[in-house]
Design a protein around this motif. Structure first.
Motif, PDB file in Angstrom:
ATOM      1  N   ARG A 268      -6.699   4.666 -11.867  1.00 28.12           N
ATOM      2  CA  ARG A 268      -7.251   3.484 -11.222  1.00 28.12           C
ATOM      3  C   ARG A 268      -8.772   3.410 -11.300  1.00 28.12           C
ATOM      4  NH1 ARG A 268      -4.467   1.359  -5.974  1.00 28.12           N
ATOM      5  NH2 ARG A 268      -5.461  -0.489  -6.881  1.00 28.12           N
ATOM      6  N   ARG A 269      -9.336   4.098 -12.261  1.00 28.10           N
ATOM      7  CA  ARG A 269     -10.767   4.003 -12.517  1.00 28.10           C
ATOM      8  C   ARG A 269     -10.979   3.349 -13.877  1.00 28.10           C
ATOM      9  NH1 ARG A 269     -13.936   6.798  -8.989  1.00 28.10           N
ATOM     10  NH2 ARG A 269     -12.884   8.295  -7.620  1.00 28.10           N
TER      11      ARG A 269
ATOM     12  N   HIS B  46     -13.742  -5.367  -9.806  1.00 29.17           N
ATOM     13  CA  HIS B  46     -12.395  -5.484 -10.341  1.00 29.17           C
ATOM     14  C   HIS B  46     -12.456  -6.199 -11.691  1.00 29.17           C
ATOM     15  CE1 HIS B  46     -11.389  -4.485  -6.197  1.00 29.17           C
ATOM     16  NE2 HIS B  46     -10.138  -4.288  -6.568  1.00 29.17           N
TER      17      HIS B  46
ATOM     18  N   ARG C 112       0.828  -1.214   0.000  1.00 28.34           N
ATOM     19  CA  ARG C 112       0.000   0.000   0.000  1.00 28.34           C
ATOM     20  C   ARG C 112       0.857   1.257   0.000  1.00 28.34           C
ATOM     21  NH1 ARG C 112      -4.189  -2.791   4.242  1.00 28.34           N
ATOM     22  NH2 ARG C 112      -5.682  -3.543   2.668  1.00 28.34           N
TER      23      ARG C 112
ATOM     24  N   THR D 167     -16.607  -6.946  -6.399  1.00 28.25           N
ATOM     25  CA  THR D 167     -15.880  -5.754  -5.969  1.00 28.25           C
ATOM     26  C   THR D 167     -15.509  -4.853  -7.151  1.00 28.25           C
ATOM     27  OG1 THR D 167     -13.830  -7.061  -5.988  1.00 28.25           O
ATOM     28  CG2 THR D 167     -14.965  -6.821  -3.882  1.00 28.25           C
TER      29      THR D 167
ATOM     30  N   ASP E 224      -7.698  -3.358  -2.508  1.00 28.15           N
ATOM     31  CA  ASP E 224      -7.162  -2.062  -2.901  1.00 28.15           C
ATOM     32  C   ASP E 224      -5.778  -2.191  -3.527  1.00 28.15           C
ATOM     33  OD1 ASP E 224      -6.467  -2.930  -0.236  1.00 28.15           O
ATOM     34  OD2 ASP E 224      -5.519  -0.998   0.114  1.00 28.15           O
ATOM     35  N   CYS E 225      -5.199  -3.386  -3.506  1.00 33.60           N
ATOM     36  CA  CYS E 225      -3.857  -3.598  -4.046  1.00 33.60           C
ATOM     37  C   CYS E 225      -3.871  -4.109  -5.483  1.00 33.60           C
ATOM     38  CB  CYS E 225      -3.076  -4.567  -3.163  1.00 33.60           C
ATOM     39  SG  CYS E 225      -2.636  -3.867  -1.552  1.00 33.60           S
ATOM     40  N   TYR E 226      -5.028  -4.093  -6.134  1.00 32.71           N
ATOM     41  CA  TYR E 226      -5.056  -4.480  -7.547  1.00 32.71           C
ATOM     42  C   TYR E 226      -6.288  -3.885  -8.217  1.00 32.71           C
ATOM     43  CZ  TYR E 226      -8.876  -7.939  -7.326  1.00 32.71           C
ATOM     44  OH  TYR E 226     -10.101  -8.553  -7.204  1.00 32.71           O
ATOM     45  N   ASP E 227      -6.205  -3.716  -9.529  1.00 35.13           N
ATOM     46  CA  ASP E 227      -7.348  -3.318 -10.343  1.00 35.13           C
ATOM     47  C   ASP E 227      -7.799  -4.467 -11.236  1.00 35.13           C
ATOM     48  OD1 ASP E 227      -7.257  -0.630  -9.355  1.00 35.13           O
ATOM     49  OD2 ASP E 227      -5.616  -0.216 -10.748  1.00 35.13           O
TER      50      ASP E 227
ATOM     51  N   CYS F 208      -7.023  -7.704   0.486  1.00 32.82           N
ATOM     52  CA  CYS F 208      -6.414  -6.433   0.073  1.00 32.82           C
ATOM     53  C   CYS F 208      -6.835  -6.069  -1.354  1.00 32.82           C
ATOM     54  CB  CYS F 208      -4.895  -6.473   0.210  1.00 32.82           C
ATOM     55  SG  CYS F 208      -4.090  -8.004  -0.316  1.00 32.82           S
TER      56      CYS F 208
END
Length: 271
Positions: free
Chosen positions: A264-265, A197, A93, A195, A154-157, A152
């Motif tokens: 990251r969108r 992703h 992170r 989520t 938030d650690c990948y897209d 986690c």
């Protein structure tokens, strides 16, 4: 058809000597609309040693220079292939935070054994004649992938090359399929989908296409909507290899869009 390659490497990666300018020139020659450079930052190196730093200064310097040079001809994005995030989530992170607003895209990958076999990269494992070891490799990767997508997110897209251990199992003359692990893979895909992703179709420089149709089918049935595609090129001559064929597989699986990321969108592009 919108053509992109969002899994590529440059000399910022320890296993590439490619100048980003040469990668971008190759992308332009191949008719790509967008190229994303996703240099490696693995929390574990190939020997299994912890890694805590990524050279963002060098990565951003080459990115800014090349982006300006190709402006109006090729859209260039700055990404990162983040490996083994569950090993040290706090460091993962912190490194992502250092990417700042310039960071467009994060591939979540696993290259290493974790918690066994010295945490070494699977590339260096000899699988020939060792089916039990092959199964342990797949199971270790799937278990750690579950930790990534649940613990986690938030650690990948986009979830990168879920078939990674199969590359080296096949290399060593052994046969194993994720079909034997369908229930576990579907659980992972459901979590990825819920989520918002993406799932990556990794063409492995055009050599790894046949594995994807059943996986894309499962992902769609699990509610998956976002799919990214990448060649995993480490040199200019491999940029875009397998991309056209991979995009066709995505479309045949029933997906209407391919996905890229900015800051990251997700951004979808009709196939």
């Amino acid at each position: 058809m919108y053509r992109c390659d969002v899994h590529t490497h440059s000399l910022i990666s320890p296993d590439s000597k490619a100048d980003l300018r040469d990668m971008a020139a190759a992308a332009l020659d191949c008719g790509l609309d967008l190229l994303c450079v996703t240099d490696h930052f693995d929390l574990l190196d190939w020997k299994g040693n912890p890694v805590t730093n990524f050279d963002w200064a060098a990565a951003k310097e080459q990115y800014q220079k090349v982006r300006m040079e190709f402006q109006g001809r090729l859209e260039l994005k700055l990404g990162l292939e983040l490996g083994s995030a569950p090993y040290d989530v706090d460091t993962a992170r912190a490194v992502l935070a250092q990417g700042g607003d310039e960071l467009d895209f994060v591939l979540g990958s696993l290259h290493n054994w974790m918690g066994t076999e010295g945490n070494t990269d699977l590339y260096f494992t000899q699988f020939a004649g060792k089916m039990a070891l092959c199964r342990r490799a797949v199971e270790n990767c799937l278990d750690q992938t579950w930790v990534l997508v649940t613990g986690c997110p938030d650690c990948y897209d986009s979830l990168a090359h879920i078939v990674y251990p199969l590359r080296y199992i096949s290399r060593d003359g052994m046969e194993l399929s994720l079909a034997e692990y369908e229930e576990q893979v579907r659980a992972i895909f459901t979590q990825v989908a819920q989520t918002d992703h993406a799932l990556e179709v990794n063409t492995a420089r055009g050599r790894d296409l046949l594995v994807w149709p059943p996986l894309l089918k499962w992902f769609r049935e699990c509610g998956g909507r976002l799919v990214t595609i990448g060649s995993d090129a480490h040199q200019p001559g491999d940029v875009a290899k397998g991309i056209a064929e991979g995009l066709a597989l995505v479309r045949e699986a029933g997906f209407e869009y391919i996905t890229t990321f900015t800051r990251r969108r997700p951004e979808t592009h009709r196939l």
